[in-house]
Design a protein around this motif. Structure first.
Motif, mmCIF file in Angstrom:
data_model
loop_
_atom_site.group_PDB
_atom_site.id
_atom_site.type_symbol
_atom_site.label_atom_id
_atom_site.label_comp_id
_atom_site.label_asym_id
_atom_site.label_seq_id
_atom_site.Cartn_x
_atom_site.Cartn_y
_atom_site.Cartn_z
ATOM 1 N N LYS A 223 0.856 -1.197 0.000
ATOM 2 C CA LYS A 223 0.000 0.000 0.000
ATOM 3 C C LYS A 223 0.891 1.245 0.000
ATOM 4 O O LYS A 223 0.655 2.195 -0.750
ATOM 5 C CB LYS A 223 -0.893 -0.005 1.241
ATOM 6 N N GLY B 41 1.973 2.296 -3.228
ATOM 7 C CA GLY B 41 0.956 2.767 -4.160
ATOM 8 C C GLY B 41 0.314 1.673 -5.002
ATOM 9 O O GLY B 41 -0.380 1.959 -5.972
ATOM 10 N N MET B 42 0.502 0.400 -4.617
ATOM 11 C CA MET B 42 -0.124 -0.676 -5.405
ATOM 12 C C MET B 42 -1.636 -0.678 -5.149
ATOM 13 O O MET B 42 -2.064 -0.538 -4.001
ATOM 14 C CB MET B 42 0.491 -2.025 -5.004
ATOM 15 N N PRO B 43 -2.443 -0.850 -6.205
ATOM 16 C CA PRO B 43 -3.897 -0.854 -6.011
ATOM 17 C C PRO B 43 -4.355 -1.948 -5.037
ATOM 18 O O PRO B 43 -3.720 -3.010 -4.931
ATOM 19 C CB PRO B 43 -4.444 -1.130 -7.419
ATOM 20 N N HIS B 44 -5.484 -1.674 -4.356
ATOM 21 C CA HIS B 44 -6.005 -2.539 -3.289
ATOM 22 C C HIS B 44 -6.126 -4.004 -3.716
ATOM 23 O O HIS B 44 -5.613 -4.902 -3.049
ATOM 24 C CB HIS B 44 -7.365 -1.966 -2.861
ATOM 25 N N GLN C 250 -4.847 -5.695 -6.164
ATOM 26 C CA GLN C 250 -3.570 -6.336 -6.526
ATOM 27 C C GLN C 250 -2.742 -6.680 -5.279
ATOM 28 O O GLN C 250 -2.222 -7.785 -5.141
ATOM 29 C CB GLN C 250 -2.788 -5.383 -7.421
ATOM 30 N N ARG C 251 -2.670 -5.717 -4.337
ATOM 31 C CA ARG C 251 -1.840 -5.989 -3.151
ATOM 32 C C ARG C 251 -2.470 -7.061 -2.277
ATOM 33 O O ARG C 251 -1.779 -7.897 -1.705
ATOM 34 C CB ARG C 251 -1.533 -4.708 -2.370
#
Ligand SMILES: Nc1ncnc2c1ncn2[C@@H]1O[C@H](COP(=O)(O)OP(=O)(O)OP(=O)(O)O)[C@@H](O)[C@H]1O
Length: 277
Positions: free
Chosen positions: A93, A96-99, A101-102
């Motif tokens: 997070k 900045g990885m999208p919700h 995907q992470r």
């Protein structure tokens, strides 16, 4: 491209006026596992904290080509207001990885480390110590560290769980070529898991012995680990460091019966020191 390396040269550290570390030199390469062993209070955690930047360098040099280090502490240090899954995914997070995907990546790794979907929806207080350790391990490994610093993260766990977690960690370490610097009081753990052992003594904390283990890590069975640990324990420098009484002369201390599975390894010892390390 050169192999990433951590190089520690002539490190010294004091708290107020008490010298805690003296002339510490060693190096660690990608893919290597190095165990730092020594009695309580000899400065192992202080050294690890200098390596991960939690303490400022006072004297000596520390150079690292690793770009993505991670540390696992004795306590899991999970955020109590976040679920296990959110704790694990936190580092992604922050990047900045999208919700979605992470969370997908976090679930995949967590399941591999023995957590279930139900565990992942729980808060840390609802998890056992062993489960919290799995979450902490997943959180440390998710951002794909290239250097892992372990401050006895599994010391409070029972031997079965500890062995399982170390096996999981070892598999991921080997797959990804992570460099590991691990602290332990436990010689058997060091013999099971590491390529090299740095032995420290106290007051001030210094490296008094260096040993290389020759058996491939994947091929170490219980018998080999017991035998090698016994050999190590017969070394006067090891006994002295841990304050063990000098053994009476018997078979293990006769020349030729010592150190068949491991050897003294002074390849990265400081050149200027006239002592054994
Ligand atoms: N922040 C600090 N301020 C003052 N002294 C400290 C501090 N941190 C550690 N020390 C002292 O430095 C010495 C080394 O401590 P350190 O925790 O590094 O040893 P250790 O080998 O990791 O011990 P253990 O195996 O018991 O965890 C000890 O004497 C300790 O009391």
């Amino acid at each position: 491209m050169n192999t990433p390396r951590l190089t520690v040269s002539h490190l010294e550290h004091s708290f107020v006026r008490t010298q805690v570390l003296a002339d510490i030199s060693f190096s660690l390469e990608a893919g290597e596992v190095c165990a730092l062993v020594g009695p309580s209070g000899c400065g192992k955690s202080t050294l690890l904290h200098l390596c991960n930047g939690l303490l400022n360098l006072q004297d000596g040099d520390l150079a690292s080509d690793f770009t993505n280090p991670a540390t696992l502490f004795q306590q899991p240090r999970l955020l109590p207001w976040k679920t296990a899954l959110d704790n694990i995914a936190l580092s992604l997070k922050a990047r900045g990885m999208p919700h979605a995907q992470r969370h997908a990546q976090a679930v995949e790794l967590a399941v591999r480390l023995g957590l279930t979907r139900e565990d992942l929806d729980k808060f840390p207080r609802q998890l056992s110590g062993g489960m919290q350790s799995r979450v902490a391990l997943a959180r440390a490994l998710l951002p794909q560290p290239d250097l892992l610093l372990l401050d006895e993260p599994f010391s409070a766990l029972d031997i079965g769980l500890k062995t399982e977690l170390y096996a999981l960690l070892q598999a991921l370490q080997a797959e990804r070529g992570i460099a590991v610097l691990m602290i332990t009081h436990d010689l058997m753990e060091a013999v099971l898991l590491s390529d090299r052992i740095l032995l420290m003594a106290a007051e001030p904390g210094r490296i008094v012995g260096r040993f290389a283990l020759h058996q491939a890590r994947a091929h170490r069975d219980d018998a080999w680990v017991y035998q090698t640990t016994a050999q190590l324990l017969q070394q006067p420098v090891v006994r002295e460091s841990f304050g063990l009484p000098t053994p009476r002369a018997h078979a293990e201390t006769r020349p030729g019966t010592r150190l068949s599975a491991l050897t003294e390894d002074n390849t990265d010892a400081p050149k200027r020191s006239p002592s054994r390390c």
